[in-house]
Design a protein around this motif. Structure first.
Motif, mmCIF file in Angstrom:
data_model
loop_
_atom_site.group_PDB
_atom_site.id
_atom_site.type_symbol
_atom_site.label_atom_id
_atom_site.label_comp_id
_atom_site.label_asym_id
_atom_site.label_seq_id
_atom_site.Cartn_x
_atom_site.Cartn_y
_atom_site.Cartn_z
ATOM 1 N N GLN A 168 8.684 -6.553 -2.186
ATOM 2 C CA GLN A 168 7.608 -7.758 -2.451
ATOM 3 C C GLN A 168 6.392 -7.109 -3.142
ATOM 4 O O GLN A 168 6.099 -6.060 -2.440
ATOM 5 C CB GLN A 168 7.210 -8.154 -1.092
ATOM 6 N N GLY A 169 5.999 -7.578 -3.869
ATOM 7 C CA GLY A 169 4.663 -7.054 -4.654
ATOM 8 C C GLY A 169 4.496 -7.761 -5.916
ATOM 9 O O GLY A 169 4.827 -8.695 -6.159
ATOM 10 N N ALA A 193 -2.625 0.153 -0.438
ATOM 11 C CA ALA A 193 -1.538 -0.427 -1.412
ATOM 12 C C ALA A 193 -1.161 0.594 -1.806
ATOM 13 O O ALA A 193 -1.526 1.999 -2.050
ATOM 14 C CB ALA A 193 -2.090 -1.605 -2.003
ATOM 15 N N SER A 194 0.519 0.602 -2.346
ATOM 16 C CA SER A 194 0.938 1.481 -3.169
ATOM 17 C C SER A 194 1.316 0.956 -4.501
ATOM 18 O O SER A 194 1.362 -0.022 -4.759
ATOM 19 C CB SER A 194 2.268 2.147 -2.312
ATOM 20 N N ARG A 207 2.719 -3.285 -0.933
ATOM 21 C CA ARG A 207 2.020 -3.158 0.176
ATOM 22 C C ARG A 207 2.313 -1.500 0.602
ATOM 23 O O ARG A 207 3.401 -1.074 -0.023
ATOM 24 C CB ARG A 207 2.161 -3.762 1.594
ATOM 25 N N LEU A 208 1.532 -0.882 1.344
ATOM 26 C CA LEU A 208 1.675 0.456 1.677
ATOM 27 C C LEU A 208 3.033 0.550 2.409
ATOM 28 O O LEU A 208 3.177 0.111 3.013
ATOM 29 C CB LEU A 208 0.584 0.899 2.686
ATOM 30 N N VAL A 209 3.815 1.690 1.664
ATOM 31 C CA VAL A 209 5.316 2.216 2.418
ATOM 32 C C VAL A 209 5.018 3.372 3.230
ATOM 33 O O VAL A 209 4.471 4.233 2.719
ATOM 34 C CB VAL A 209 6.085 2.210 1.157
ATOM 35 N N VAL A 226 6.327 -11.494 6.241
ATOM 36 C CA VAL A 226 5.068 -11.902 5.761
ATOM 37 C C VAL A 226 4.156 -10.705 5.380
ATOM 38 O O VAL A 226 3.937 -10.217 6.549
ATOM 39 C CB VAL A 226 4.516 -12.896 6.552
ATOM 40 N N VAL A 227 3.653 -10.853 4.614
ATOM 41 C CA VAL A 227 2.478 -9.610 4.123
ATOM 42 C C VAL A 227 1.308 -10.111 4.646
ATOM 43 O O VAL A 227 0.898 -11.421 4.035
ATOM 44 C CB VAL A 227 2.587 -9.171 2.795
#
Lengths: 294, 263
Positions: A168-169, A193-194, A207-209, A226-227
């Motif tokens: 997701q991104g 965030a990445s 999102r940050l992994v 869900v982010v």
């Protein structure tokens, strides 16, 4: 719905350099670069009657005897070791075709991917039949350029736990010459965030992994998760920042993206899409870079 | 209606060997690989280039060179009378073929085997010299896309009145009837063709000065042809100077932004 109208921006103020002076080592197609005697023909040149002429508009670069003309904008020209983002277009026998903004579709061999779960073994017929389960048409992947073929297409590999399917991104497409080649293209930004800066001009923001998750082999794709809204807002702001930097032709790397994000905090996310706001932020980013390098 | 007044000026006040004002910009679309907007007088054209990319139709792949796929279309509002078919009619198909042939010989196609380059030209306002304007705009768009070419393709249209060549015609001039030509032309033929002879050329000035396209409408005596071609080539050279200035300005701007001047 309200409509806002602005007058056209003066291009020179947005570029941040004020008045643009003409470069000395610039050529246009058909222009003579050098007499051929004593020079080697590089990219972006061709010969007429023994003289080297430019075939693209750009800047002349000379390494010893090799003369090249580097265009300011072109499709992605791959180099071994580049990190790229691509989209699967086709599953063939033992290989996937990947669209990577290159002039031909790249190839991802079944033998150059890690199996889900990180199992190490020879790929069998069952794996071949399972190929669509691993990567389906339309899936986004991150990969590394393994090899260049003579016809100009690239061979990719994902034999590293950092590479693999993207979940997701947001994907932002920019001009490949705007992405600065650096030691690392994977960044976990402090804003939460990445970012993966593909050398092919495809930029992936997610999102940050955390470190544990990345070691699963890169096929985990949880689309039901869900982010949270705050993270989505950060991602949206980052993607707007990247596109405004790109449209104002600021080189993209971690420093510029972070500073653009910090400067953009005084605006709403949707305001970043306005041309004048974008130009202002890009100008500030340039000014900040200039002070830092001094 | 005469193209030239008795003092040797045209309806819009130009001399026979004078081109119209050219106004152009590179990189107008963010999604296309290359794009350009060009105004030649009141003729306004947008061009977009996609590629080189993987050929989408397997049957059209060429093993040793890239395929050039063009589309010429005219916006429905581009002419004084509304057009109902912006593309696909006979005239558009013909001009599409001309564009394809021109750029097939200008682009270094052998560098990109098995690939495809798409060139889309849209006439926003039609005021004569559409094909020439489209070629010029497409040429700028290809330069913007970084596609290797033998030179900057420049085109101009040229007509002849009373045997005197007039470059870069506008719409009023294109539709002008010509009651008489020079005596050397067979009068019967001239009476048959209601309009003036028009010639479009595309050239590569600066490089090896090749003619890439030579398209003649209506009949003209071969004694006059050379003079008309000469005038058209000179017109194309004038256009070339304008295009080159625009490209140099654009490249300087972008290269300065990318900090290439230090390298």
């Amino acid at each position: 719905m309200s409509v806002e109208m602005t007058c056209p921006l003066d291009a020179t103020t947005a570029s941040g350099s004020g008045r643009v002076s003409e470069l000395k080592n610039m050529v246009t197609p058909g222009g003579r670069v050098a007499a051929s005697a004593g020079f080697m023909r590089g990219h972006g040149t061709y010969t007429i009657d023994g003289d080297l002429h430019a075939s693209v508009a750009g800047v002349v670069e000379q390494v010893n005897k090799l003369v090249c003309v580097k265009p300011v904008k072109s499709r992605y020209i791959g180099e071994i070791g580049d990190v790229v983002i691509g989209r699967i277009t086709e599953a063939q026998q033992k290989r996937w075709k990947v669209e990577t903004n290159s002039r031909l579709d790249s190839v991802l061999m079944l033998s150059s991917v890690n199996l889900p779960g990180g199992e190490l073994r020879r790929k069998s017929l069952e794996d071949e039949l399972m190929m669509r389960e691993y990567l389906h048409e339309g899936d986004l992947i991150s990969a590394e350029v393994q090899q260049l073929f003579h016809d100009g297409s690239l061979s990719l590999h994902t034999r590293n736990l950092r590479y693999g399917k993207l979940s997701q991104g947001v994907l932002v497409k920019v001009n490949p010459s705007l992405v600065k080649r650096r030691k690392t293209h994977f960044h976990n930004l402090p804003c939460g965030a990445s970012v993966i800066l593909g050398c092919n001009g495809y930029i992936w923001i997610s999102r940050l992994v955390n470190e544990q998750e990345t070691h699963t082999g890169g096929y985990a794709q949880n689309l039901d998760e869900v982010v949270p809204l705050e993270e989505r807002q950060v991602i949206a702001r980052l993607s707007n920042c990247v596109s405004l930097l790109a449209s104002n032709r600021v080189l993209l790397y971690d420093t510029t993206i972070i500073s653009a994000f910090d400067i953009s905090l005084q605006y709403e996310i949707k305001e970043l899409l306005k041309v004048d706001v974008g130009a202002e932020i890009a100008l500030e980013v340039r000014a900040k870079l200039a002070t830092e390098t001094q | 209606m005469d193209l030239l007044s008795e003092h040797g000026y045209r309806q819009d006040g130009r001399k026979p060997n004078q081109i119209r004002n050219i106004n152009c910009r590179l990189g107008v679309y963010s999604q296309a690989d290359g794009s350009a907007y060009l105004e030649q007088g009141n003729t306004k054209v947008l061009a977009a280039v996609y590629g080189p990319h993987e050929a989408k139709q397997r049957s059209r792949i060429l093993e040793d060179q890239c395929l050039i796929n063009c589309q010429y279309s005219m916006a429905t509002f581009s002419t004084s009378e509304r057009k109902y078919r912006p593309r696909g009619d006979r005239k558009s198909t013909e001009l599409t073929r001309h564009l394809e042939k021109t750029f097939n010989s200008a682009v270094l196609t052998t560098m990109y085997p098995r690939s495809q380059i798409d060139i889309f030209c849209e006439v926003l306002q039609s005021d004569g010299g559409n094909l020439a304007a489209c070629i010029n705009a497409a040429s700028l768009a290809l330069v913007d896309a970084g596609v290797p070419m033998r030179g900057i393709v420049s085109a101009a249209i040229c007509g002849a009145t009373d045997g005197q060549p007039c470059i870069d015609l506008n719409a009023a001039e294109e539709s002008a009837n010509i009651p008489r030509l020079t005596p050397c032309i067979d009068l019967n033929a001239a009476e048959e063709s209601a309009n003036i002879p028009r010639l479009t050329v595309a050239t590569l000035p600066g490089g090896d000065d090749d003619l890439l396209l030579l398209e003649l409408d209506h009949r003209v005596h071969h004694d006059q042809l050379e003079a008309i071609i000469d005038a058209a080539v000179k017109g194309a050279a004038q256009v070339h100077a304008c295009l080159q200035t625009a490209i140099r300005k654009h490249v300087s701007e972008v290269a300065t932004c990318l900090q290439w001047e230090n390298s």
